[in-house]
Design a protein around this motif. Structure first.
Motif, PDB file in Angstrom:
ATOM      1  N   ARG A  24      32.176  35.236  44.967  1.00  0.00           N
ATOM      2  CA  ARG A  24      33.101  34.532  44.069  1.00  0.00           C
ATOM      3  C   ARG A  24      33.181  35.165  42.680  1.00  0.00           C
ATOM      4  NH1 ARG A  24      34.415  29.352  45.892  1.00  0.00           N
ATOM      5  NH2 ARG A  24      33.364  28.775  47.831  1.00  0.00           N
ATOM      6  N   GLY A  25      32.190  35.919  42.327  1.00  0.00           N
ATOM      7  CA  GLY A  25      32.211  36.530  41.000  1.00  0.00           C
ATOM      8  C   GLY A  25      31.041  37.463  40.827  1.00  0.00           C
ATOM      9  N   PHE A 222      41.409  42.716  47.489  1.00  0.00           N
ATOM     10  CA  PHE A 222      40.664  41.528  47.045  1.00  0.00           C
ATOM     11  C   PHE A 222      39.975  41.796  45.709  1.00  0.00           C
ATOM     12  CE2 PHE A 222      36.389  39.623  46.844  1.00  0.00           C
ATOM     13  CZ  PHE A 222      36.728  38.277  46.763  1.00  0.00           C
ATOM     14  N   ASP A 225      42.516  42.276  42.820  1.00  0.00           N
ATOM     15  CA  ASP A 225      43.085  41.008  42.356  1.00  0.00           C
ATOM     16  C   ASP A 225      42.075  40.199  41.540  1.00  0.00           C
ATOM     17  OD1 ASP A 225      45.430  41.643  43.610  1.00  0.00           O
ATOM     18  OD2 ASP A 225      45.057  40.409  45.387  1.00  0.00           O
ATOM     19  N   LYS A 226      40.816  40.233  41.960  1.00  0.00           N
ATOM     20  CA  LYS A 226      39.803  39.419  41.284  1.00  0.00           C
ATOM     21  C   LYS A 226      39.362  40.017  39.951  1.00  0.00           C
ATOM     22  CE  LYS A 226      39.360  36.147  44.340  1.00  0.00           C
ATOM     23  NZ  LYS A 226      39.692  34.737  44.021  1.00  0.00           N
ATOM     24  N   THR A 227      39.295  41.330  39.878  1.00  0.00           N
ATOM     25  CA  THR A 227      38.805  41.977  38.656  1.00  0.00           C
ATOM     26  C   THR A 227      39.936  42.462  37.754  1.00  0.00           C
ATOM     27  OG1 THR A 227      38.691  44.160  39.730  1.00  0.00           O
ATOM     28  CG2 THR A 227      36.739  42.754  39.892  1.00  0.00           C
TER      29      THR A 227
END
Length: 279
Positions: A24-25, A222, A225-227
């Protein structure tokens, strides 16, 4: 969490083993290398099996194109023309739409005392449907390579086979097919490399990834998009594919040397990597 723990948890996640939830992070380089490398398993799966099945179909198509029988030659010519003449991405889209139209419950075949049901829903999954598209596509391109090599067999080889009394299957197995492979192998190596690169298009096709078990590009997107930083995951993906390309060059080069083991070293055709920008 150490890098070894990350590899243990996510190294085989793409095939359903290990952690079910994506991180998740706190994404580290180890997370990105591990998960993208895990997704590469699917790219290798698509490439290996499409190449394996396509090799046999390509040989059959090449022989059919060279046949004097129009009932064999014409279907082979049209098959090669259609799959070489249309973009691979469009083939993914059209074949997916065709597979979706099949009955979800499958086909029922009455056998008198019972009814046999042939399931079709699995064909719309990426592991099956995308593999079918890649298999048909590489078979068409490889068939043209083998067909050109078949036409390029020196007449002296054919005359020597006739002089030894070889005919039919023995002539093809001992003279024509080995010579065809030797002539076609450098170009076929390029096709194999391009096929493995083309497996990244599965991510953009309509074929869904089951339970987030995606390929290398799935995990690269993925992380991007998250970072909000695409300059780490995508170069990592490219790095993995460069390693895969070097492995293919080494493997196919070894096969090429085996095919030409009876020739002087100077006469063995060297492999030259010529990437196809547009297909």
């Amino acid at each position: 969490m150490s890098c070894l723990d990350i590899i243990s948890d996510y190294g085989l996640r793409s095939i359903g083993l290990g952690e079910r939830m994506l991180p998740r992070g706190d994404f580290t380089l180890c997370h990105q290398f591990t998960l993208i490398g895990s997704g590469l398993i699917w790219n290798i799966y698509f490439g290996v099996f499409a190449l394996l099945f396509g090799f046999f179909l390509a040989n059959a198509l090449a022989l059919a194109k060279a046949s004097q029988n129009a009932w064999l030659r014409k279907p082979a010519e049209w098959f090669v023309f259609v799959f070489r003449g249309s973009p691979l991405f469009i083939q993914f889209f059209l074949i997916y739409e065709i597979l979706v139209l099949l009955p979800r419950a499958g086909f029922n075949i009455p056998l008198g005392i019972t009814t046999l049901t042939i399931a079709t829903s699995w064909l719309t999954s990426a592991w099956a449907g995308a593999l079918i598209v890649l298999f048909l596509n590489t078979a068409a391109y490889s068939a043209e390579i083998f067909y050109g090599a078949l036409l390029s067999i020196p007449k002296g080889d054919i005359e020597a086979a006739d002089a030894y009394g070889l005919t039919g299957w023995n002539k093809f197995r001992k003279v024509l097919w080995p010579t065809m492979m030797r002539l076609a192998w450098p170009s076929y190596t390029n096709e194999a490399i391009f096929l493995f690169h083309a497996t990244t298009l599965v991510f953009f096709s309509g074929f869904p990834a089951i339970r987030q078990n995606g390929d290398a590009l799935y995990y690269a997107k993925f992380f991007a998009d998250k970072t909000f930083n695409p300059f780490i995951p995508y170069p990592i993906t490219a790095f993995y594919f460069i390693l895969l390309t070097l492995t293919l060059i080494a493997l196919f080069g070894k096969i090429n040397r085996r095919l030409n083991r009876h020739l002087p070293g100077a006469q063995i055709g060297r492999f030259r990597f010529r990437p196809q920008i547009i297909r």
